[in-house]
Design a protein around this motif. Structure first.
Motif, PDB file in Angstrom:
ATOM      1  N   ILE A 160       0.641  -0.886  -0.118  1.00  0.00           N
ATOM      2  CA  ILE A 160       0.308   0.185  -0.424  1.00  0.00           C
ATOM      3  C   ILE A 160       0.692   1.434   0.102  1.00  0.00           C
ATOM      4  O   ILE A 160       0.501   2.309  -0.870  1.00  0.00           O
ATOM      5  CB  ILE A 160      -0.618  -0.257   0.971  1.00  0.00           C
ATOM      6  N   GLU A 161       2.067   1.136   0.558  1.00  0.00           N
ATOM      7  CA  GLU A 161       3.148   2.461   0.918  1.00  0.00           C
ATOM      8  C   GLU A 161       3.488   2.660  -0.701  1.00  0.00           C
ATOM      9  O   GLU A 161       3.338   4.306  -1.280  1.00  0.00           O
ATOM     10  CB  GLU A 161       3.739   2.775   1.743  1.00  0.00           C
ATOM     11  N   SER A 162       4.063   1.757  -1.057  1.00  0.00           N
ATOM     12  CA  SER A 162       4.772   2.372  -2.376  1.00  0.00           C
ATOM     13  C   SER A 162       3.519   2.639  -3.155  1.00  0.00           C
ATOM     14  O   SER A 162       4.409   3.328  -4.580  1.00  0.00           O
ATOM     15  CB  SER A 162       5.070   0.492  -3.627  1.00  0.00           C
ATOM     16  N   ALA A 163       2.056   1.778  -3.261  1.00  0.00           N
ATOM     17  CA  ALA A 163       0.729   2.098  -4.079  1.00  0.00           C
ATOM     18  C   ALA A 163       0.522   3.726  -4.312  1.00  0.00           C
ATOM     19  O   ALA A 163       0.353   4.713  -5.122  1.00  0.00           O
ATOM     20  CB  ALA A 163       0.142   1.070  -3.943  1.00  0.00           C
ATOM     21  N   ASN A 164       0.954   4.138  -3.099  1.00  0.00           N
ATOM     22  CA  ASN A 164       0.448   5.705  -2.742  1.00  0.00           C
ATOM     23  C   ASN A 164       1.264   6.896  -3.596  1.00  0.00           C
ATOM     24  O   ASN A 164       1.270   7.650  -4.410  1.00  0.00           O
ATOM     25  CB  ASN A 164       0.729   5.621  -1.667  1.00  0.00           C
ATOM     26  N   ASN A 165       2.143   6.674  -3.424  1.00  0.00           N
ATOM     27  CA  ASN A 165       3.467   7.294  -3.638  1.00  0.00           C
ATOM     28  C   ASN A 165       3.133   6.898  -5.418  1.00  0.00           C
ATOM     29  O   ASN A 165       3.400   7.904  -6.673  1.00  0.00           O
ATOM     30  CB  ASN A 165       5.365   6.080  -4.059  1.00  0.00           C
ATOM     31  N   ALA A 166       3.143   5.690  -6.005  1.00  0.00           N
ATOM     32  CA  ALA A 166       3.166   5.475  -6.907  1.00  0.00           C
ATOM     33  C   ALA A 166       1.433   6.244  -8.056  1.00  0.00           C
ATOM     34  O   ALA A 166       1.526   6.394  -8.958  1.00  0.00           O
ATOM     35  CB  ALA A 166       2.763   4.277  -8.055  1.00  0.00           C
ATOM     36  N   LEU A 167       0.350   5.804  -7.232  1.00  0.00           N
ATOM     37  CA  LEU A 167      -0.422   6.940  -7.743  1.00  0.00           C
ATOM     38  C   LEU A 167       0.016   8.452  -8.241  1.00  0.00           C
ATOM     39  O   LEU A 167      -0.464   8.969  -8.895  1.00  0.00           O
ATOM     40  CB  LEU A 167      -1.936   6.637  -6.751  1.00  0.00           C
ATOM     41  N   LYS A 168       0.891   8.627  -6.810  1.00  0.00           N
ATOM     42  CA  LYS A 168       1.065  10.849  -7.310  1.00  0.00           C
ATOM     43  C   LYS A 168       2.089  10.605  -8.888  1.00  0.00           C
ATOM     44  O   LYS A 168       1.284  11.710  -9.210  1.00  0.00           O
ATOM     45  CB  LYS A 168       1.614  10.951  -5.747  1.00  0.00           C
ATOM     46  N   GLU A 169       2.825   9.823  -8.276  1.00  0.00           N
ATOM     47  CA  GLU A 169       3.628   9.725  -9.652  1.00  0.00           C
ATOM     48  C   GLU A 169       2.912   9.761 -10.851  1.00  0.00           C
ATOM     49  O   GLU A 169       3.144  10.922 -11.481  1.00  0.00           O
ATOM     50  CB  GLU A 169       4.973   8.905  -9.540  1.00  0.00           C
ATOM     51  N   ALA A 170       2.277   8.414 -11.166  1.00  0.00           N
ATOM     52  CA  ALA A 170       1.023   8.480 -12.230  1.00  0.00           C
ATOM     53  C   ALA A 170       0.433   9.362 -12.468  1.00  0.00           C
ATOM     54  O   ALA A 170      -0.023  10.514 -13.844  1.00  0.00           O
ATOM     55  CB  ALA A 170       0.985   6.569 -12.358  1.00  0.00           C
ATOM     56  N   SER A 171       0.121  10.030 -11.937  1.00  0.00           N
ATOM     57  CA  SER A 171      -0.989  11.374 -11.829  1.00  0.00           C
ATOM     58  C   SER A 171      -0.224  12.568 -12.830  1.00  0.00           C
ATOM     59  O   SER A 171      -1.026  13.247 -13.184  1.00  0.00           O
ATOM     60  CB  SER A 171      -1.712  11.848 -10.603  1.00  0.00           C
ATOM     61  N   GLN A 172       1.141  12.825 -12.954  1.00  0.00           N
ATOM     62  CA  GLN A 172       1.629  13.268 -13.304  1.00  0.00           C
ATOM     63  C   GLN A 172       1.655  13.537 -14.679  1.00  0.00           C
ATOM     64  O   GLN A 172       1.942  14.252 -15.823  1.00  0.00           O
ATOM     65  CB  GLN A 172       3.007  13.593 -12.707  1.00  0.00           C
ATOM     66  N   PHE A 173       1.269  12.039 -15.315  1.00  0.00           N
ATOM     67  CA  PHE A 173       1.164  12.169 -16.595  1.00  0.00           C
ATOM     68  C   PHE A 173       0.201  11.750 -17.181  1.00  0.00           C
ATOM     69  O   PHE A 173      -0.029  10.821 -18.383  1.00  0.00           O
ATOM     70  CB  PHE A 173       2.258  10.602 -16.628  1.00  0.00           C
ATOM     71  N   THR A 174      -0.981  11.880 -17.067  1.00  0.00           N
ATOM     72  CA  THR A 174      -2.318  12.069 -17.185  1.00  0.00           C
ATOM     73  C   THR A 174      -3.264  13.180 -17.591  1.00  0.00           C
ATOM     74  O   THR A 174      -2.608  14.559 -16.561  1.00  0.00           O
ATOM     75  CB  THR A 174      -3.120  11.074 -16.828  1.00  0.00           C
ATOM     76  N   LYS A 175      -4.044  13.341 -18.324  1.00  0.00           N
ATOM     77  CA  LYS A 175      -5.023  14.545 -18.682  1.00  0.00           C
ATOM     78  C   LYS A 175      -6.053  14.035 -17.944  1.00  0.00           C
ATOM     79  O   LYS A 175      -7.095  14.834 -18.025  1.00  0.00           O
ATOM     80  CB  LYS A 175      -5.059  15.273 -19.765  1.00  0.00           C
ATOM     81  N   LYS A 176      -6.368  12.988 -17.372  1.00  0.00           N
ATOM     82  CA  LYS A 176      -7.552  12.314 -16.955  1.00  0.00           C
ATOM     83  C   LYS A 176      -7.636  12.946 -15.339  1.00  0.00           C
ATOM     84  O   LYS A 176      -6.541  12.979 -14.787  1.00  0.00           O
ATOM     85  CB  LYS A 176      -8.311  11.234 -16.960  1.00  0.00           C
ATOM     86  N   GLU A 177      -8.650  12.730 -14.786  1.00  0.00           N
ATOM     87  CA  GLU A 177      -8.899  12.826 -13.374  1.00  0.00           C
ATOM     88  C   GLU A 177      -8.687  11.426 -12.646  1.00  0.00           C
ATOM     89  O   GLU A 177      -8.633  12.310 -11.372  1.00  0.00           O
ATOM     90  CB  GLU A 177     -10.685  13.475 -12.878  1.00  0.00           C
ATOM     91  N   ASN A 178      -8.386  10.133 -13.142  1.00  0.00           N
ATOM     92  CA  ASN A 178      -7.954   9.174 -12.194  1.00  0.00           C
ATOM     93  C   ASN A 178      -6.527   8.631 -13.562  1.00  0.00           C
ATOM     94  O   ASN A 178      -6.538   9.071 -14.668  1.00  0.00           O
ATOM     95  CB  ASN A 178      -9.083   8.526 -12.276  1.00  0.00           C
ATOM     96  N   VAL A 179      -6.698   7.015 -12.738  1.00  0.00           N
ATOM     97  CA  VAL A 179      -5.014   6.822 -13.233  1.00  0.00           C
ATOM     98  C   VAL A 179      -5.772   4.863 -13.199  1.00  0.00           C
ATOM     99  O   VAL A 179      -6.533   4.457 -11.991  1.00  0.00           O
ATOM    100  CB  VAL A 179      -4.098   6.791 -12.418  1.00  0.00           C
ATOM    101  N   LEU A 180      -4.851   3.945 -13.706  1.00  0.00           N
ATOM    102  CA  LEU A 180      -5.962   2.742 -13.806  1.00  0.00           C
ATOM    103  C   LEU A 180      -4.490   2.086 -12.486  1.00  0.00           C
ATOM    104  O   LEU A 180      -3.793   2.297 -12.599  1.00  0.00           O
ATOM    105  CB  LEU A 180      -5.445   2.341 -15.142  1.00  0.00           C
TER     106      LEU A 180
END
Length: 403
Positions: A160-180
């Motif tokens: 869960i800790e690495s997923a929280n960090n990944a969510l923040k990083e992945a959000s920088q590479f999208t124009k969508k309001e969410n990530v997959l």
């Protein structure tokens, strides 16, 4: 004098360099458009126009201004929706806007796979870290943007800790309001290079991939042909036909990424375009003698394929290997010219210089060099790669303490 037919090339960067050259070899007047006024290959096209990627009217105006007979791109997903709109307006060979939209949104693509019983990873979308606690999915997982490519923001998460960090990083590479968020599928990675025309799908080549270690899963090597069984090749042919039917691929190439494990073949994602990383432009011609770019140009300009162009001319080994070096600062680079003497050598590139810092490879954007080979055997390739690694190791001196 006969007037040249003209073709509109979407994107004038390094990814489009090869297809621009193929267009010119066919005697076409090449019109390149790019939002970047300093696009890397703008001197290679006959006419260059700066137009924003979302400017439909401006793009259509340019297409009419030069009376283009076809439209084309290579190795990028970004212009596909715009190209489909322009093609429909001008009655040019291309796939539909719906196909383009689904192919550039990994969530919509996954839903279409599931609706058509195409095996793929389960996936969900989340918009913030609280959504991770609500998922009916077990670690490890993959977090990725819905609308990007080149491994940007694609991260493996073991907890869960690495997923929280990944969510923040992945959000920088999208124009969508969410990530997959996807379940992680074990297995070796491959890509399938195909052509779709007149209701039929043709698998041209299967590429075996090499990637970096997790958490980033960046492609650092491609080998053709892949070492798979005839039964697996038959399954792949069926799979590509099913994907083409589900997403309505027509008048296009496709680059489909899969994983194979003891449970079968699973689709990661697909796109109705040529593969990047020199896969379609260089490796396929080197391994088969088939030029997929030429085939795509023929479809775009004359809406036809010459049957002989789909038949392999030979069966060789081709490979691209992206260099991997320790993190640090370049102290010296010497004797690299010896690389061109290695058996099977085709081309190479290294953008590093004295005092450059070498960072961890986290996406295709921060890879720093590659070498391409064509050999008659797998052993010959292994021998050549071994010599290359020795030259790199002795020629690129790195201060690993100065990161």
């Amino acid at each position: 004098m006969a007037i040249k037919k003209s073709i509109l090339v979407f994107g004038v960067g390094i990814l489009q360099k090869s297809i621009i050259e193929r267009c010119k070899l066919k005697g076409l007047y090449t019109v390149g458009i790019d939002p970047n006024p300093n696009a890397e290959c703008k001197a290679s096209v006959d006419a260059f126009e700066v137009v924003a990627g979302d400017n439909f009217n401006g793009t259509l105006f340019i297409a009419k201004k030069y009376n283009v007979s076809g439209i084309i791109t290579a190795a990028t997903d970004k212009p596909l929706v715009m190209m489909a709109r322009v093609a429909k307006e001008l009655s040019l060979p291309y796939f539909s806007k719906e196909t383009a939209i689904i192919s550039t949104d990994k969530l919509l693509m996954k839903r279409r796979f599931i609706d058509n019983e195409i095996p793929c990873a389960r996936g969900f979308v989340i918009s913030d870290t609280s959504g991770l606690n609500k998922l009916d999915i077990f670690f490890p997982i993959i977090v990725k943007p819905r609308d990007n490519s080149g491994s940007r923001g694609v991260i493996y998460c073991s907890d869960i800790e690495s997923a929280n960090n990944a969510l923040k990083e992945a959000s920088q590479f999208t124009k969508k309001e969410n990530v997959l968020v996807e379940e992680f599928i074990e297995g070796k990675e491959y890509s399938i290079e195909s052509i779709h025309y007149n209701g039929k799908s043709h698998v041209i080549q299967v590429t075996e991939k090499e990637t970096t270690n997790f958490p980033y899963n960046v492609e650092i090597g491609h080998l053709q042909p892949a070492d798979i069984s005839e039964d697996q090749r038959d399954q792949i042919n069926t799979l590509i036909n099913n994907i083409a039917n589900a997403l309505h691929f027509e008048n296009c190439a496709s680059h489909t990424e899969i994983k194979i494990n003891s449970n079968g073949i699973f689709v990661i994602e697909t796109s109705p375009r040529l593969g990047g990383d020199f896969i379609s432009s260089t490796l396929v011609p080197l391994s088969t003698g088939i030029n997929m770019e030429d085939i795509l140009i023929d479809i775009a300009i004359s809406n036809e394929i010459k049957p002989d162009n789909l038949i392999p001319k030979f069966d060789k080994i081709s490979c691209i290997k992206y260099f991997e070096l320790p993190e640090g600062t370049i102290k010296k680079i010497n004797n690299m010219e010896n690389i061109s003497n290695i058996s099977g050598f085709q081309s190479w590139f290294l953008r590093l210089k004295y005092k450059d810092k070498i960072q961890k490879i986290t996406s295709s954007l921060n890879r720093y060099g590659y070498i391409i080979f064509q050999t008659d055997s797998k052993k010959g390739l292994i021998d050549s790669l071994d010599i290359c690694n020795k030259i790199i190791k002795s020629g690129v001196i790195i201060d690993e303490k100065n990161v």
